[in-house]
Design a protein around this motif. Structure first.
Motif, PDB file in Angstrom:
ATOM      1  N   THR A   1       0.846  -1.205   0.000  1.00 56.65           N
ATOM      2  CA  THR A   1       0.000   0.000   0.000  1.00 56.65           C
ATOM      3  C   THR A   1       0.876   1.248   0.000  1.00 56.65           C
ATOM      4  O   THR A   1       1.989   1.225   0.515  1.00 56.65           O
ATOM      5  CB  THR A   1      -0.925   0.011   1.244  1.00 56.65           C
ATOM      6  OG1 THR A   1      -1.504   1.313   1.389  1.00 56.65           O
ATOM      7  CG2 THR A   1      -0.177  -0.311   2.531  1.00 56.65           C
ATOM      8  N   ALA A   2       0.343   2.320  -0.570  1.00 55.31           N
ATOM      9  CA  ALA A   2       1.054   3.598  -0.560  1.00 55.31           C
ATOM     10  C   ALA A   2       0.987   4.246   0.823  1.00 55.31           C
ATOM     11  O   ALA A   2       1.710   5.194   1.112  1.00 55.31           O
ATOM     12  CB  ALA A   2       0.452   4.548  -1.588  1.00 55.31           C
ATOM     13  N   ALA A   3       0.122   3.710   1.668  1.00 56.36           N
ATOM     14  CA  ALA A   3      -0.010   4.242   3.025  1.00 56.36           C
ATOM     15  C   ALA A   3       1.076   3.617   3.883  1.00 56.36           C
ATOM     16  O   ALA A   3       0.833   2.697   4.654  1.00 56.36           O
ATOM     17  CB  ALA A   3      -1.395   3.911   3.574  1.00 56.36           C
ATOM     18  N   ASP A   4       2.321   4.134   3.739  1.00 56.01           N
ATOM     19  CA  ASP A   4       3.463   3.414   4.326  1.00 56.01           C
ATOM     20  C   ASP A   4       3.329   3.185   5.831  1.00 56.01           C
ATOM     21  O   ASP A   4       3.679   2.129   6.318  1.00 56.01           O
ATOM     22  CB  ASP A   4       4.811   4.066   3.958  1.00 56.01           C
ATOM     23  CG  ASP A   4       4.803   5.579   4.047  1.00 56.01           C
ATOM     24  OD1 ASP A   4       3.704   6.161   4.036  1.00 56.01           O
ATOM     25  OD2 ASP A   4       5.886   6.180   4.137  1.00 56.01           O
ATOM     26  N   GLY A   5       2.797   4.120   6.576  1.00 56.29           N
ATOM     27  CA  GLY A   5       2.644   3.921   8.018  1.00 56.29           C
ATOM     28  C   GLY A   5       1.696   2.788   8.380  1.00 56.29           C
ATOM     29  O   GLY A   5       1.667   2.325   9.512  1.00 56.29           O
ATOM     30  N   LEU A   6       0.904   2.361   7.406  1.00 52.51           N
ATOM     31  CA  LEU A   6      -0.123   1.358   7.691  1.00 52.51           C
ATOM     32  C   LEU A   6       0.174   0.009   7.047  1.00 52.51           C
ATOM     33  O   LEU A   6      -0.629  -0.915   7.120  1.00 52.51           O
ATOM     34  CB  LEU A   6      -1.491   1.853   7.198  1.00 52.51           C
ATOM     35  CG  LEU A   6      -1.867   3.282   7.580  1.00 52.51           C
ATOM     36  CD1 LEU A   6      -3.274   3.609   7.089  1.00 52.51           C
ATOM     37  CD2 LEU A   6      -1.775   3.499   9.082  1.00 52.51           C
ATOM     38  N   ALA A   7       1.336  -0.106   6.408  1.00 49.91           N
ATOM     39  CA  ALA A   7       1.680  -1.340   5.692  1.00 49.91           C
ATOM     40  C   ALA A   7       2.132  -2.423   6.659  1.00 49.91           C
ATOM     41  O   ALA A   7       3.304  -2.769   6.745  1.00 49.91           O
ATOM     42  CB  ALA A   7       2.764  -1.055   4.660  1.00 49.91           C
ATOM     43  N   VAL A   8       1.190  -2.957   7.414  1.00 50.00           N
ATOM     44  CA  VAL A   8       1.478  -3.972   8.424  1.00 50.00           C
ATOM     45  C   VAL A   8       0.562  -5.165   8.174  1.00 50.00           C
ATOM     46  O   VAL A   8      -0.655  -4.998   8.091  1.00 50.00           O
ATOM     47  CB  VAL A   8       1.254  -3.404   9.848  1.00 50.00           C
ATOM     48  CG1 VAL A   8       1.480  -4.478  10.901  1.00 50.00           C
ATOM     49  CG2 VAL A   8       2.167  -2.198  10.103  1.00 50.00           C
ATOM     50  N   GLY A   9       1.136  -6.340   8.067  1.00 50.24           N
ATOM     51  CA  GLY A   9       0.364  -7.537   7.727  1.00 50.24           C
ATOM     52  C   GLY A   9      -0.162  -8.298   8.928  1.00 50.24           C
ATOM     53  O   GLY A   9      -1.121  -9.054   8.827  1.00 50.24           O
ATOM     54  N   ARG A  10       0.489  -8.092  10.077  1.00 47.85           N
ATOM     55  CA  ARG A  10       0.097  -8.823  11.284  1.00 47.85           C
ATOM     56  C   ARG A  10      -0.040  -7.833  12.426  1.00 47.85           C
ATOM     57  O   ARG A  10       0.890  -7.097  12.742  1.00 47.85           O
ATOM     58  CB  ARG A  10       1.171  -9.870  11.626  1.00 47.85           C
ATOM     59  CG  ARG A  10       0.800 -10.835  12.738  1.00 47.85           C
ATOM     60  CD  ARG A  10       1.950 -11.766  13.106  1.00 47.85           C
ATOM     61  NE  ARG A  10       2.399 -12.609  12.004  1.00 47.85           N
ATOM     62  CZ  ARG A  10       1.829 -13.761  11.638  1.00 47.85           C
ATOM     63  NH1 ARG A  10       0.805 -14.215  12.318  1.00 47.85           N
ATOM     64  NH2 ARG A  10       2.295 -14.446  10.618  1.00 47.85           N
ATOM     65  N   ALA A  11      -1.199  -7.799  13.045  1.00 47.13           N
ATOM     66  CA  ALA A  11      -1.467  -6.801  14.081  1.00 47.13           C
ATOM     67  C   ALA A  11      -0.751  -7.157  15.381  1.00 47.13           C
ATOM     68  O   ALA A  11      -0.406  -8.312  15.615  1.00 47.13           O
ATOM     69  CB  ALA A  11      -2.967  -6.717  14.342  1.00 47.13           C
ATOM     70  N   SER A  12      -0.559  -6.153  16.204  1.00 47.30           N
ATOM     71  CA  SER A  12      -0.060  -6.362  17.562  1.00 47.30           C
ATOM     72  C   SER A  12      -1.036  -7.259  18.314  1.00 47.30           C
ATOM     73  O   SER A  12      -2.234  -6.978  18.374  1.00 47.30           O
ATOM     74  CB  SER A  12       0.034  -5.006  18.268  1.00 47.30           C
ATOM     75  OG  SER A  12       0.014  -5.182  19.676  1.00 47.30           O
TER      76      SER A  12
END
Ligand SMILES: *Cc1c(COP(=O)(O)O)cnc(C)c1O
Length: 442
Positions: free
Chosen positions: A335-346
């Protein structure tokens, strides 16, 4: 995940089909409950948040010296609130859904020092670590004026220690800038999606930037590995840290004061809806925790994620939390939303907060860019793409009558305050911003 397991999962959780098709969707949490019921599951309380507030107050004189831009707020790192009536009207027309009440924006995008929401949690955790080291070395006491930390002697002391972190960009910026200022050696492990200008900025401050071809999860893992072998290296664990979470949570009480200064009521007849862009979950989770403590059941927190990285929605909806990743469903986490490019949540944040979050929705990169251009044109505020994900939250809330009925909100929306948490963009270089705006089609 094998085919059979996946089939079983999607039959029990039908929304997953839509998630896998990368559709924009909203899921309002049927397990959302009252603060009384939900709070014990968090494992942290008012006392912990107060402690964080007090620690930040102790550091204020130091921060004021170290970062002259903080003189106006006497060393307190806080953002403004801006009303966005033109955007509110525009979104209502665009989506054919009337957003009633007030629509505001919380400009963490323009927080001092690092220009994103990470200037809350990231800086807090570095300060806490520095304080612990200095206290136990007998160089500092709690009653001292912390201004003294801005001295060569302290920089020399901290330079014996190092800090490591894995990041998609903004956390690395806040940890890197703060740690380097105090004198620490610091290495930031950056995922493939991190922007070049963020790495350049950090290198110019003497931060070691390690780049990876892989995503956020790998960058974090590498940072963790580096720290393991070195007792003087402190790893900031974005996936699990309570300190990061508490650094963010301080925002709740401060927002309460800001709204009160603006004469904006939040009570049982005047609900507050807050829309928070979510990556791994620590930022929005910590802020939501602080908001709940400050406003109780009158605040409704809703998380926004890219259609390509809906990790928190996935974890909370299935109850599997960090036991599942978007890649397990064949979603690419690009995603272009670099701060949100996370595949596995905390796993920590999902489990702690799942009863206190009203809902989750996804938004396409295309729409983030579109709203980026609209916000720039209509309200003259420039954000990075991730920060626009919160913008359509009021649309989801305003059109979901099932949710409104269940939460007893039906007749209260006309009195609502919708607060979009704008999480980043204040430090984006001009050329980069021009490229974003060009992509927005405006
Ligand atoms: C990191 C970040 C978020 C989300 O925070 P998490 O703690 O990763 O959930 C949102 N927006 C921006 C701009 C960010 O950098």
């Amino acid at each position: 995940m094998n085919q059979e397991k996946l089939k079983d999962l999607t039959s029990r959780f039908p929304l997953l089909h839509h998630l896998m098709d990368l559709e924009e969707l909203a899921w309002f949490n049927p397990n959302a409950t009252t603060l009384d019921v939900g709070l014990p599951y968090v494992g942290l309380d008012e006392k912990d948040v107060r402690e964080a507030t007090e620690r930040l107050n102790r550091f204020a004189p130091y921060l004021c010296k170290a970062f002259p831009e903080l003189e106006v707020t006497k060393g307190i790192i806080e953002s403004d609130i801006q009303a966005i009536p033109s955007m509110q009207q525009h979104l209502s027309e665009q989506y054919g859904v009337n957003i009633t009440g007030k629509m505001l924006m919380k400009k963490d995008s323009h927080l001092p020092i690092s220009g994103s929401i990470k200037a809350r949690g990231g800086i807090y955790e570095v300060l806490k670590h520095a304080e612990e080291l200095a206290l136990s070395a007998g160089l500092l006491s709690l009653s001292d004026n912390y201004e003294k930390l801005h001295a060569t002697e302290f920089r020399a002391f901290f330079s014996d220690y190092s800090i490591a972190v894995g990041s998609t960009g903004n956390l690395g910026m806040s940890i890197g800038i703060m740690s380097a200022k105090l004198g620490f050696q610091v290495s930031v492990h950056m995922s493939a999606d991190a922007r070049e200008w963020k790495k350049d900025k950090l290198r110019s401050l003497g931060v070691t930037v390690v780049e990876y071809e892989q995503d956020y999860g790998v960058a974090v893992e590498k940072g963790r590995e580096e720290a393991k072998g070195d007792p003087k290296c402190f790893f900031i664990d974005d996936e699990n840290s309570h300190n990061l979470f508490l650094g963010y949570s301080v925002a709740g009480e401060r927002l309460k004061n800001q709204l009160s200064d603006m004469n904006i009521a939040v009570d049982s007849n005047h609900p507050l809806f807050v829309y928070l862009p979510c990556g791994v979950g620590g930022g929005p989770g910590g802020v939501a925790f602080g908001l709940k403590l400050a406003f109780g059941d009158n605040v409704h927190c809703i998380f926004a994620e890219p259609t390509h990285s809906p990790c928190m929605l996935l974890g909370v909806y299935t109850g599997l939390h960090d036991g599942i990743s978007v890649q397990n469903l064949g979603i690419d986490n690009i995603t272009a939303a670099d701060g949100l490019a996370v595949g596995r949540a905390s796993g920590f944040v999902g489990r702690a907060m799942e009863r206190l979050l009203d809902g989750f929705y996804t938004i396409s990169d295309e729409n983030m860019y579109k709203h980026l251009g609209e916000l720039s044109e209509l309200e003259n505020v420039q954000l990075e793409p991730s920060a626009l994900s919160g913008m359509v939250g009021p649309i989801h809330v305003s059109k979901d009558t099932t949710y409104q009925t269940r939460m007893g909100l039906t007749n209260k929306l006309k009195n609502a305050t919708h607060l979009v948490w704008a999480t980043g963009g204040g430090m984006v270089p001009t050329e980069e911003m021009s490229a974003y705006l060009a992509k927005s089609g405006r």
